[in-house]
Motif scaffolding. Structure first.
Motif, PDB file in Angstrom:
ATOM      1  N   VAL A  12       0.865  -1.181   0.000  1.00 32.85           N
ATOM      2  CA  VAL A  12       0.000   0.000   0.000  1.00 32.85           C
ATOM      3  C   VAL A  12       0.903   1.232   0.000  1.00 32.85           C
ATOM      4  O   VAL A  12       1.530   1.560   1.007  1.00 32.85           O
ATOM      5  CB  VAL A  12      -0.942   0.003   1.219  1.00 32.85           C
ATOM      6  N   GLN A  66      -7.557   1.287 -12.835  1.00 32.34           N
ATOM      7  CA  GLN A  66      -7.650   2.407 -11.915  1.00 32.34           C
ATOM      8  C   GLN A  66      -8.249   2.014 -10.575  1.00 32.34           C
ATOM      9  O   GLN A  66      -7.810   2.468  -9.525  1.00 32.34           O
ATOM     10  CB  GLN A  66      -8.431   3.565 -12.546  1.00 32.34           C
ATOM     11  N   VAL A 108      -1.431  -3.116 -10.422  1.00 33.40           N
ATOM     12  CA  VAL A 108      -1.214  -1.748  -9.960  1.00 33.40           C
ATOM     13  C   VAL A 108      -2.521  -0.974 -10.110  1.00 33.40           C
ATOM     14  O   VAL A 108      -3.124  -0.974 -11.189  1.00 33.40           O
ATOM     15  CB  VAL A 108      -0.095  -1.058 -10.760  1.00 33.40           C
ATOM     16  N   CYS A 109      -2.965  -0.319  -9.026  1.00 34.80           N
ATOM     17  CA  CYS A 109      -4.225   0.433  -9.077  1.00 34.80           C
ATOM     18  C   CYS A 109      -4.185   1.620  -8.123  1.00 34.80           C
ATOM     19  O   CYS A 109      -3.307   1.718  -7.262  1.00 34.80           O
ATOM     20  CB  CYS A 109      -5.404  -0.476  -8.757  1.00 34.80           C
ATOM     21  N   VAL A 141      -7.001   2.530  -6.167  1.00 35.91           N
ATOM     22  CA  VAL A 141      -7.759   2.138  -4.985  1.00 35.91           C
ATOM     23  C   VAL A 141      -8.165   0.678  -5.114  1.00 35.91           C
ATOM     24  O   VAL A 141      -8.610   0.233  -6.177  1.00 35.91           O
ATOM     25  CB  VAL A 141      -9.035   3.003  -4.814  1.00 35.91           C
ATOM     26  N   ALA A 142      -7.990  -0.073  -4.027  1.00 35.03           N
ATOM     27  CA  ALA A 142      -8.447  -1.456  -3.966  1.00 35.03           C
ATOM     28  C   ALA A 142      -9.315  -1.605  -2.727  1.00 35.03           C
ATOM     29  O   ALA A 142      -9.246  -0.794  -1.793  1.00 35.03           O
ATOM     30  CB  ALA A 142      -7.264  -2.419  -3.900  1.00 35.03           C
ATOM     31  N   ILE A 167      -8.990  -7.438  -3.173  1.00 31.22           N
ATOM     32  CA  ILE A 167      -7.699  -8.058  -2.884  1.00 31.22           C
ATOM     33  C   ILE A 167      -7.879  -9.530  -2.551  1.00 31.22           C
ATOM     34  O   ILE A 167      -7.145 -10.397  -3.055  1.00 31.22           O
ATOM     35  CB  ILE A 167      -6.999  -7.318  -1.724  1.00 31.22           C
ATOM     36  N   ILE A 220       0.058  -7.387  -5.567  1.00 32.23           N
ATOM     37  CA  ILE A 220      -0.802  -6.217  -5.731  1.00 32.23           C
ATOM     38  C   ILE A 220      -0.118  -4.996  -5.145  1.00 32.23           C
ATOM     39  O   ILE A 220       0.393  -5.031  -4.021  1.00 32.23           O
ATOM     40  CB  ILE A 220      -2.169  -6.435  -5.047  1.00 32.23           C
ATOM     41  N   CYS A 221      -0.124  -3.911  -5.904  1.00 33.53           N
ATOM     42  CA  CYS A 221       0.450  -2.639  -5.463  1.00 33.53           C
ATOM     43  C   CYS A 221      -0.633  -1.576  -5.645  1.00 33.53           C
ATOM     44  O   CYS A 221      -1.024  -1.279  -6.780  1.00 33.53           O
ATOM     45  CB  CYS A 221       1.686  -2.328  -6.304  1.00 33.53           C
ATOM     46  N   THR A 222      -1.131  -1.017  -4.563  1.00 34.58           N
ATOM     47  CA  THR A 222      -2.222  -0.048  -4.633  1.00 34.58           C
ATOM     48  C   THR A 222      -1.852   1.217  -3.864  1.00 34.58           C
ATOM     49  O   THR A 222      -1.091   1.159  -2.887  1.00 34.58           O
ATOM     50  CB  THR A 222      -3.530  -0.639  -4.069  1.00 34.58           C
ATOM     51  N   ILE A 244      -6.350   1.612   0.174  1.00 32.39           N
ATOM     52  CA  ILE A 244      -7.399   0.607   0.327  1.00 32.39           C
ATOM     53  C   ILE A 244      -8.612   1.278   0.940  1.00 32.39           C
ATOM     54  O   ILE A 244      -8.513   1.923   1.984  1.00 32.39           O
ATOM     55  CB  ILE A 244      -6.939  -0.566   1.229  1.00 32.39           C
TER      56      ILE A 244
END
Length: 265
Positions: A21, A151, A179-180, A182-183, A188, A200-202, A205
């Protein structure tokens, strides 16, 4: 409760370095997200389509060095060579994530796989093969890494489908990084349950997904509606075709998708 269980799963994924995050290391990124959220939170058109695109590009340009370090750390843990530009594909979900491709291009990236994942209205959560498009190679070369860019990752269904498409062409799951902006804990959990070797790289959250599959707290709103306000065919030519992000054929498809979505709002 269910959300509490999902939150614990996310914390476990962070501890195991499956999830990063970015705003936890750089809280300034949240200020850019707050700008993107202005129209949603206020209920007014406080930022223009051009401003929204500019801030969205700035956000993804700013985070990309950290994404690169995250990928390098994954490669080191796996005992593999750090990926280079020629061995890293960037899979972009149409339509909103086309703005992300502009940010990636500004960092020097030129290797894109485009995916227009259309949902099958008769089978929600599944791809409609008659209306979808992708430019993923029929056979992914050995050693390729893939950044899956979207996105928002709300339910995780679109990202799951994008990963499935790449796996079917020979992509290694442990060399896939989502890559986003907002998750959600739901998204997730969904993606890592389906693809436990992916990462995952966000930026942030946000909690919860509503019955329509959107982030209910707080999210960013309808990114496509805001990002493409004021976009015309000249923009498509200057921003996507001439820089080599899209071919002419892909641009025609993408523009048709943008107009189709605009007509439904």
């Amino acid at each position: 409760d269910d959300l509490g269980i999902l939150d614990r799963r996310v914390e476990e994924a962070k501890r195991s370095r499956k999830v990063m995050v970015l705003s936890e290391q750089d809280p300034a990124l949240l200020r850019l997200l707050d700008i993107l959220r202005l129209n949603l939170v206020s209920g007014q058109n406080l930022i223009s389509g051009q401003d929204f695109r500019d801030v969205m590009r700035r956000l993804f340009t700013d985070i990309y060095p950290d994404v690169g370090e995250f990928i390098a750390a994954i490669a080191k843990r796996l005992g593999r060579k750090s990926p280079e530009a020629s061995t890293t594909a960037h899979m972009v979900a149409w339509r909103s994530a086309l703005i992300i491709s502009e940010a990636f291009r500004d960092t020097g990236i030129s290797h894109f796989w485009h995916v227009d994942v259309r949902r099958d209205p008769k089978n929600i959560g599944r791809r409609d093969p008659d209306r979808s498009y992708d430019s993923i190679p029929t056979s992914v070369p050995d050693g390729m890494w893939c950044v899956v860019a979207d996105q928002m990752m709300a339910s995780g269904g679109a990202v799951d489908e994008m990963i499935n498409l790449s796996l079917a062409r020979g992509m290694r799951e442990d060399q896939i990084i989502v890559v986003c902006m907002v998750a959600t804990p739901e998204g997730i959990s969904h993606v890592l349950a389906a693809h436990p070797e992916a990462h995952i790289c966000t930026v942030a959250i946000d909690g919860g997904v509503d019955s329509s599959g959107y982030v209910k707290k707080v999210g960013v709103g309808d990114v496509g509606k805001m990002a493409f306000r004021g976009v015309d065919e000249n923009y498509v030519k200057k921003q996507w075709i001439e820089p080599g992000i899209l071919t002419q054929e892909e641009a025609t498809r993408a523009w048709a998708r943008i107009e189709e979505e605009a007509s439904t709002h």
